[in-house]
Design a protein around this motif. Sequence first.
Motif, PDB file in Angstrom:
ATOM      1  N   TYR A 109       0.813  -1.221   0.000  1.00  0.00           N
ATOM      2  CA  TYR A 109       0.000   0.000   0.000  1.00  0.00           C
ATOM      3  C   TYR A 109       0.850   1.277   0.000  1.00  0.00           C
ATOM      4  O   TYR A 109       0.341   2.351   0.288  1.00  0.00           O
ATOM      5  N   SER A 110       2.154   1.134  -0.308  1.00  0.00           N
ATOM      6  CA  SER A 110       3.078   2.281  -0.417  1.00  0.00           C
ATOM      7  C   SER A 110       3.054   3.125   0.864  1.00  0.00           C
ATOM      8  O   SER A 110       2.863   4.340   0.842  1.00  0.00           O
ATOM      9  N   LEU A 111       3.271   2.471   1.999  1.00  0.00           N
ATOM     10  CA  LEU A 111       3.185   3.151   3.295  1.00  0.00           C
ATOM     11  C   LEU A 111       4.518   3.149   4.048  1.00  0.00           C
ATOM     12  O   LEU A 111       4.552   3.411   5.254  1.00  0.00           O
ATOM     13  N   LYS A 112       5.607   2.888   3.355  1.00  0.00           N
ATOM     14  CA  LYS A 112       6.900   2.810   4.039  1.00  0.00           C
ATOM     15  C   LYS A 112       7.315   4.128   4.677  1.00  0.00           C
ATOM     16  O   LYS A 112       8.044   4.147   5.672  1.00  0.00           O
ATOM     17  N   GLU A 113       6.854   5.231   4.135  1.00  0.00           N
ATOM     18  CA  GLU A 113       7.231   6.540   4.667  1.00  0.00           C
ATOM     19  C   GLU A 113       6.148   7.139   5.569  1.00  0.00           C
ATOM     20  O   GLU A 113       6.250   8.297   5.976  1.00  0.00           O
ATOM     21  N   ASN A 114       5.120   6.374   5.884  1.00  0.00           N
ATOM     22  CA  ASN A 114       4.041   6.899   6.722  1.00  0.00           C
ATOM     23  C   ASN A 114       4.526   7.067   8.163  1.00  0.00           C
ATOM     24  O   ASN A 114       4.922   6.084   8.814  1.00  0.00           O
ATOM     25  N   LYS A 115       4.487   8.280   8.681  1.00  0.00           N
ATOM     26  CA  LYS A 115       5.027   8.570  10.011  1.00  0.00           C
ATOM     27  C   LYS A 115       4.220   7.896  11.117  1.00  0.00           C
ATOM     28  O   LYS A 115       4.784   7.421  12.108  1.00  0.00           O
ATOM     29  N   TRP A 116       2.898   7.866  10.948  1.00  0.00           N
ATOM     30  CA  TRP A 116       2.068   7.281  12.003  1.00  0.00           C
ATOM     31  C   TRP A 116       2.353   5.787  12.139  1.00  0.00           C
ATOM     32  O   TRP A 116       2.499   5.261  13.248  1.00  0.00           O
ATOM     33  N   LEU A 117       2.455   5.079  11.021  1.00  0.00           N
ATOM     34  CA  LEU A 117       2.742   3.646  11.061  1.00  0.00           C
ATOM     35  C   LEU A 117       4.156   3.368  11.566  1.00  0.00           C
ATOM     36  O   LEU A 117       4.388   2.391  12.277  1.00  0.00           O
ATOM     37  N   ASN A 118       5.103   4.243  11.219  1.00  0.00           N
ATOM     38  CA  ASN A 118       6.470   4.066  11.708  1.00  0.00           C
ATOM     39  C   ASN A 118       6.534   4.233  13.219  1.00  0.00           C
ATOM     40  O   ASN A 118       7.255   3.495  13.918  1.00  0.00           O
ATOM     41  N   ALA A 119       5.773   5.198  13.754  1.00  0.00           N
ATOM     42  CA  ALA A 119       5.716   5.393  15.205  1.00  0.00           C
ATOM     43  C   ALA A 119       5.027   4.201  15.873  1.00  0.00           C
ATOM     44  O   ALA A 119       5.422   3.759  16.956  1.00  0.00           O
ATOM     45  N   LEU A 120       3.999   3.674  15.204  1.00  0.00           N
ATOM     46  CA  LEU A 120       3.287   2.520  15.736  1.00  0.00           C
ATOM     47  C   LEU A 120       4.193   1.289  15.756  1.00  0.00           C
ATOM     48  O   LEU A 120       4.137   0.476  16.685  1.00  0.00           O
ATOM     49  N   PHE A 121       5.029   1.164  14.765  1.00  0.00           N
ATOM     50  CA  PHE A 121       5.960   0.032  14.693  1.00  0.00           C
ATOM     51  C   PHE A 121       6.913   0.030  15.879  1.00  0.00           C
ATOM     52  O   PHE A 121       7.264  -1.033  16.404  1.00  0.00           O
ATOM     53  N   GLU A 122       7.334   1.203  16.311  1.00  0.00           N
ATOM     54  CA  GLU A 122       8.242   1.301  17.449  1.00  0.00           C
ATOM     55  C   GLU A 122       7.594   0.781  18.736  1.00  0.00           C
ATOM     56  O   GLU A 122       8.287   0.362  19.665  1.00  0.00           O
ATOM     57  N   LEU A 123       6.258   0.799  18.777  1.00  0.00           N
ATOM     58  CA  LEU A 123       5.524   0.322  19.961  1.00  0.00           C
ATOM     59  C   LEU A 123       4.957  -1.079  19.758  1.00  0.00           C
ATOM     60  O   LEU A 123       4.095  -1.520  20.527  1.00  0.00           O
ATOM     61  N   ARG A 124       5.426  -1.790  18.745  1.00  0.00           N
ATOM     62  CA  ARG A 124       4.804  -3.052  18.337  1.00  0.00           C
ATOM     63  C   ARG A 124       4.716  -4.081  19.465  1.00  0.00           C
ATOM     64  O   ARG A 124       3.773  -4.874  19.523  1.00  0.00           O
ATOM     65  N   GLU A 125       5.685  -4.089  20.369  1.00  0.00           N
ATOM     66  CA  GLU A 125       5.682  -5.087  21.438  1.00  0.00           C
ATOM     67  C   GLU A 125       4.551  -4.862  22.433  1.00  0.00           C
ATOM     68  O   GLU A 125       4.254  -5.732  23.248  1.00  0.00           O
ATOM     69  N   LYS A 126       3.915  -3.678  22.361  1.00  0.00           N
ATOM     70  CA  LYS A 126       2.820  -3.377  23.288  1.00  0.00           C
ATOM     71  C   LYS A 126       1.443  -3.638  22.697  1.00  0.00           C
ATOM     72  O   LYS A 126       0.454  -3.592  23.429  1.00  0.00           O
ATOM     73  N   TRP A 127       1.366  -3.879  21.385  1.00  0.00           N
ATOM     74  CA  TRP A 127       0.043  -4.066  20.791  1.00  0.00           C
ATOM     75  C   TRP A 127      -0.083  -5.268  19.854  1.00  0.00           C
ATOM     76  O   TRP A 127      -1.157  -5.849  19.740  1.00  0.00           O
ATOM     77  N   ALA A 128       0.975  -5.649  19.162  1.00  0.00           N
ATOM     78  CA  ALA A 128       0.885  -6.776  18.229  1.00  0.00           C
ATOM     79  C   ALA A 128       0.747  -8.080  19.011  1.00  0.00           C
ATOM     80  O   ALA A 128       1.507  -8.343  19.946  1.00  0.00           O
ATOM     81  N   MET A 129      -0.219  -8.888  18.617  1.00  0.00           N
ATOM     82  CA  MET A 129      -0.506 -10.126  19.344  1.00  0.00           C
ATOM     83  C   MET A 129       0.669 -11.087  19.327  1.00  0.00           C
ATOM     84  O   MET A 129       0.853 -11.872  20.264  1.00  0.00           O
ATOM     85  N   VAL A 130       1.488 -11.036  18.310  1.00  0.00           N
ATOM     86  CA  VAL A 130       2.623 -11.939  18.223  1.00  0.00           C
ATOM     87  C   VAL A 130       3.571 -11.742  19.396  1.00  0.00           C
ATOM     88  O   VAL A 130       4.258 -12.677  19.835  1.00  0.00           O
ATOM     89  N   TYR A 131       3.596 -10.511  19.942  1.00  0.00           N
ATOM     90  CA  TYR A 131       4.436 -10.234  21.107  1.00  0.00           C
ATOM     91  C   TYR A 131       3.670 -10.402  22.418  1.00  0.00           C
ATOM     92  O   TYR A 131       4.273 -10.425  23.490  1.00  0.00           O
ATOM     93  N   GLY A 132       2.351 -10.489  22.332  1.00  0.00           N
ATOM     94  CA  GLY A 132       1.541 -10.581  23.549  1.00  0.00           C
ATOM     95  C   GLY A 132       1.132 -11.987  23.914  1.00  0.00           C
ATOM     96  O   GLY A 132       0.475 -12.204  24.939  1.00  0.00           O
ATOM     97  N   ARG A 133       1.499 -12.976  23.093  1.00  0.00           N
ATOM     98  CA  ARG A 133       1.093 -14.349  23.373  1.00  0.00           C
ATOM     99  C   ARG A 133       1.754 -14.912  24.624  1.00  0.00           C
ATOM    100  O   ARG A 133       1.296 -15.917  25.177  1.00  0.00           O
ATOM    101  N   HIS A 134       2.818 -14.300  25.071  1.00  0.00           N
ATOM    102  CA  HIS A 134       3.529 -14.776  26.265  1.00  0.00           C
ATOM    103  C   HIS A 134       3.034 -14.072  27.527  1.00  0.00           C
ATOM    104  O   HIS A 134       3.569 -14.308  28.605  1.00  0.00           O
ATOM    105  N   THR A 135       2.033 -13.217  27.391  1.00  0.00           N
ATOM    106  CA  THR A 135       1.537 -12.435  28.528  1.00  0.00           C
ATOM    107  C   THR A 135       0.090 -12.768  28.819  1.00  0.00           C
ATOM    108  O   THR A 135      -0.750 -12.760  27.913  1.00  0.00           O
ATOM    109  N   PHE A 136      -0.225 -13.059  30.063  1.00  0.00           N
ATOM    110  CA  PHE A 136      -1.599 -13.384  30.440  1.00  0.00           C
ATOM    111  C   PHE A 136      -2.464 -12.123  30.410  1.00  0.00           C
ATOM    112  O   PHE A 136      -2.131 -11.112  31.026  1.00  0.00           O
ATOM    113  N   THR A 137      -3.574 -12.183  29.670  1.00  0.00           N
ATOM    114  CA  THR A 137      -4.477 -11.037  29.560  1.00  0.00           C
ATOM    115  C   THR A 137      -5.919 -11.379  29.924  1.00  0.00           C
ATOM    116  O   THR A 137      -6.798 -10.532  29.781  1.00  0.00           O
TER     117      THR A 137
END
Length: 506
Positions: free
Chosen positions: A256-284
């Motif tokens: 989708y040609s979003l490599k330069e999107n600032k909002w997504l780049n900032a979101l990527f930096e926080l990926r460990e707090k929201w992406a499920m792939v990083y949250g599977r080891h945490t009880f929720t």
Amino acid sequence: MKYMSKVNRSISKAQKAHADDAEYSGFSMKSTVDSMSREVGGPENLGFTNKDYMNYIHRKRMSKMEKGDAGAILQYFQKMQSENSSYFYSIQLDEDNMITNIFWADARSISDYGQFGDVVCFDMTYRTNEYGRPFAPFVGVNHHKQTTLFGAALLYDETIESFKWLFETFLSAMSGKQPLTILTDQSAAMARAIQEALPQATHRLCVWYLYQNAAKNLSYVFHGSSEFAADFGNCMYDYEFEHEWLLAWNAMLEKYSLKENKWLNALFELREKWAMVYGRHTFTADMKSTQRSESMNNVLKNYLMPEHNLLRFLEHYERVSADRRYQELTADYKMIHTTPVLAVSAHMLQHGAEVYTPEVFSLFEKEFVRIHNYSTYKVGKCGMTSEYIVSYSSEHNEHLVKYEAPAHNVECSCKKFTFIGILCAHALKVLDKKNVKRIPPQYILKRWTRQAKAVSIISYRENEVHGNPKVSTGKRYGYLCRTSGDILTVAADDEELTKYAHECLV
């Protein structure tokens, strides 16, 4: 018309107690007077007029606040603590004796946190109407998967200092016990405060909130492609391995040609707090967002009026707590007096029905029923540990399940037990293959069982009415109403009994 004369009008103590209860319950003045009139056979028998009632309520409200917000609220908290010494509150005042931050939690909330405080949702979206203060409930989920309150706060602002004070105060109320996971919205100040005050807790961001932000910041992409929503959702919820997720994320940016999107780049930096792939080891506890807090805020709107000041806000918050607890009590009663109908006849499913609450058993049953559609084959063995690949006919994903005998330890790559606390269909398939007929005890979380609160049952009965000077007139009035109501109802059906009851009363 003599009852309308001022000299013949007065509101009795019992009527005032009735009025106070109605005010506390949020009834309008008109509906309360109408109800009281019907009870005595018409307004001419009340002994007061609508105007008298309105004046009483207004004077009551004014007298509560005559010392100012700080004095009235402090008096309220002291009263609550005198009735139950476990009631906790903390107030911050500025140099002008004005309230800045408030936190409170009653004994039941503190006890519930001890049982279900492993995961906490914290949300700041609701503001009290009169002052615009952020209202912040600490919310969790009980053994019936119902929303439960651990405490609440009214804050002056949303700074790091206020959040840090709040989280430290919360820990003090809960005897220093930190949650395993805390879910919040995306606030830099809040994140900093959590890092400093709750270092042992895993901080996760509300995925629902992030998705709403994505819809705003990437609206042109959402509208420009029918596939983007699905691709973005997959990055939020799917994938079991980090390298797979990174490939999918980069592919989405490329597509989708979003490599330069600032909002997504900032979101990527926080990926460990929201992406499920990083949250599977945490009880929720099966909570992915702060929507439980948001739904609690919606509930509050049904209890609170625009003219409510801080003191009345606290009083009506009690009603919210009471209603939540009544719902839990109703679920307990239903659980005791009903037996679930099993989808299929199986020993393990019967075991699940015996140990889990109905709501949690329903989740477990759905997982168990799915095992018949899975296929499994062995891919390796090392000592007592065997490895299996479990796959579903309509899915491309394969799940790696490790099984260790004789303890029946089972671990799946999807990590469902880790973050929800219930075995997944993949693990259950392997257990079934190994002819395991009961849920291994290490995979039964007490917080999901029928006995979740059995060990630490606390009596929450109200103080005894007799001989207790702390009990209010309103409570004594309510007690007398309950004990005499049945007698008077029977007496009213017979003329002689009515006459006799009247003689006893007068």
